[in-house]
Structures are given as C-alpha cells and as structure tokens.
Enzyme design. Structure first.
Site, short mmCIF file in Angstrom:
data_model
loop_
_atom_site.label_atom_id
_atom_site.label_comp_id
_atom_site.label_asym_id
_atom_site.label_seq_id
_atom_site.Cartn_x
_atom_site.Cartn_y
_atom_site.Cartn_z
N PRO A 11 0.76 -1.40 -0.15
CA PRO A 11 -0.18 -0.07 -0.07
C PRO A 11 0.82 1.16 -0.08
CG PRO A 11 -0.25 -1.20 1.97
CD PRO A 11 0.56 -2.23 1.19
N ASN A 12 0.48 2.19 -0.73
CA ASN A 12 0.96 3.63 -0.86
C ASN A 12 2.19 3.49 -1.68
OD1 ASN A 12 -1.33 5.05 0.72
ND2 ASN A 12 -0.63 3.93 2.45
N ARG A 19 5.57 12.66 -2.44
CA ARG A 19 5.70 13.23 -0.97
C ARG A 19 7.03 12.49 -0.41
NH1 ARG A 19 1.15 12.15 2.17
NH2 ARG A 19 0.16 11.01 0.41
N TYR A 24 11.72 8.50 1.20
CA TYR A 24 11.58 7.31 0.37
C TYR A 24 12.34 7.57 -1.01
CZ TYR A 24 7.86 5.89 3.54
OH TYR A 24 7.19 5.48 4.69
N ASN A 75 8.09 -5.77 -0.90
CA ASN A 75 7.85 -4.57 -0.23
C ASN A 75 6.67 -4.28 0.23
OD1 ASN A 75 7.79 -2.06 1.32
ND2 ASN A 75 8.91 -0.98 -0.24
N ALA A 78 3.19 -0.91 4.64
CA ALA A 78 2.83 -0.75 5.91
C ALA A 78 2.19 -2.27 6.67
CB ALA A 78 1.55 0.35 6.08
N GLU A 99 12.76 -9.63 1.60
CA GLU A 99 11.97 -8.53 1.97
C GLU A 99 12.81 -7.20 1.70
OE1 GLU A 99 11.26 -8.72 6.19
OE2 GLU A 99 10.35 -6.79 6.08
N HIS A 101 12.88 -2.71 1.94
CA HIS A 101 12.22 -1.43 2.48
C HIS A 101 13.08 -0.58 1.98
CE1 HIS A 101 9.15 -3.44 4.75
NE2 HIS A 101 10.40 -4.46 5.35
N ARG A 108 13.24 4.26 12.43
CA ARG A 108 11.93 4.96 12.22
C ARG A 108 11.31 4.85 13.55
NH1 ARG A 108 9.38 4.91 6.65
NH2 ARG A 108 8.39 6.67 7.65
#
Ligand code: CA2
Length: 143
Positions: A11-12, A19, A24, A75, A78, A99, A101, A108
C-alpha cells in the site's frame, strides 16, 4: 530459460515520488520498475512487477506464485508491520522471499521495527532506497 522473479509492492507505494522524498527518495514506482528491468536482464532474470493497496490482492498474488516464480521480492509497505495474512501466505507458498524496504525501518517509529514478513523471509534489505530492489535482484540471482 530465464528465471522469473515476482516483485510485489504494498500500500501507498504507488505514491512514491509525490511526497516525503527525504524518507523514500524522489523516484516513482515506475522509475523503480524500469531500474529493476534494466538490472534483471543481464542477470538472466525476468520480472513480474506489481503494486496493490489491497491486502487480499497481495495474498492472492503470493498464493499464485507457487511454481511460477523462482523468488518473491516483497516490499509489503505498512502491511509489513500488521499482516499475519501475508505472513501465512508467504510461509505456505514455498517460494524464497526477499524483504525490501526503501527506508531503514529500524531508524524510524517503534511501530515500524516489527516485521511479520521477516519471519518468512530469507533475508531483509532496508535503508538503501531504490538500490535495495537491485540488491534483492542480485540476491535472487544467487538463490
Ligand atoms: O521503507 C519502506 O519501503 C516502507 O515499506 C514504506 C511504507 C512504510 O509504511 C513502511 O514502514 C516502510 C510506506 C510507503 C508509503 O510511501 C509513500 C510515499 C510517498 C507518499 C506517500 C506514501
């Protein structure tokens, strides 16, 4: 015959480049896909690159990966931190999982430090931005 790698984005991640470039990076997901295609070709890998905002769709794709793909690069966005459904699908699919990211999730917020995906992953790459996907392709080529 070239091996096929499934690259799944959660997601996203379709919003990349719009943004939070300080977290990112400024590349879009389409830019990352193009980089992956460029990097995969000389490794003799084909890629199937997808994104979904839906947990169920990601589970469906993971279930279908069985006997189709040599590895999954994931990835999960969330859902990494929340989804037992994705973990169960990964454990059942019998395909090695790497995996990825973009950000260093351990630098974070505390709620990003836990990954359900990691339990099913062969390895985890985080904090290297888009380069992480390419490192994951290198790892997939060695599997
Ligand atoms: O660092 C990563 O790759 C993440 O998987 C990205 C997820 C985040 O929830 C994970 O904790 C770490 C979020 C991706 C959202 O990306 C956006 C980019 C631009 C605008 C809005 C969202």
């Amino acid at each position: 015959m070239s091996k096929s790698i499934q690259i799944l984005n959660g997601p996203n991640l379709n919003m990349l480049g719009t943004r939070e470039p300080e977290i990112y990076g400024s590349q879009t997901l389409a830019d990352i896909e193009a980089l992956c295609r460029q990097h995969a070709a000389p490794l003799g890998l084909e890629i199937d690159f997808r994104q979904s905002n839906s947990e169920g769709e990601l589970v469906d794709w993971i279930q279908a990966a069985h006997q189709q793909f040599a590895a999954i690069i994931l990835n999960a966005g969330a859902y990494t931190h929340t989804s037992i459904a994705i973990l169960d699908a990964l454990k059942a699919c019998g395909v090695p999982v790497i995996e990825v990211h973009l950000s260093n999730i351990f630098q974070r917020e505390g709620y990003r430090h836990q990954s359900y995906v990691s339990e099913a992953a062969k390895g985890v790459i985080c904090g290297f931005g888009a380069q992480g996907y390419l490192l994951a392709l290198d790892a997939a080529a060695e599997l």
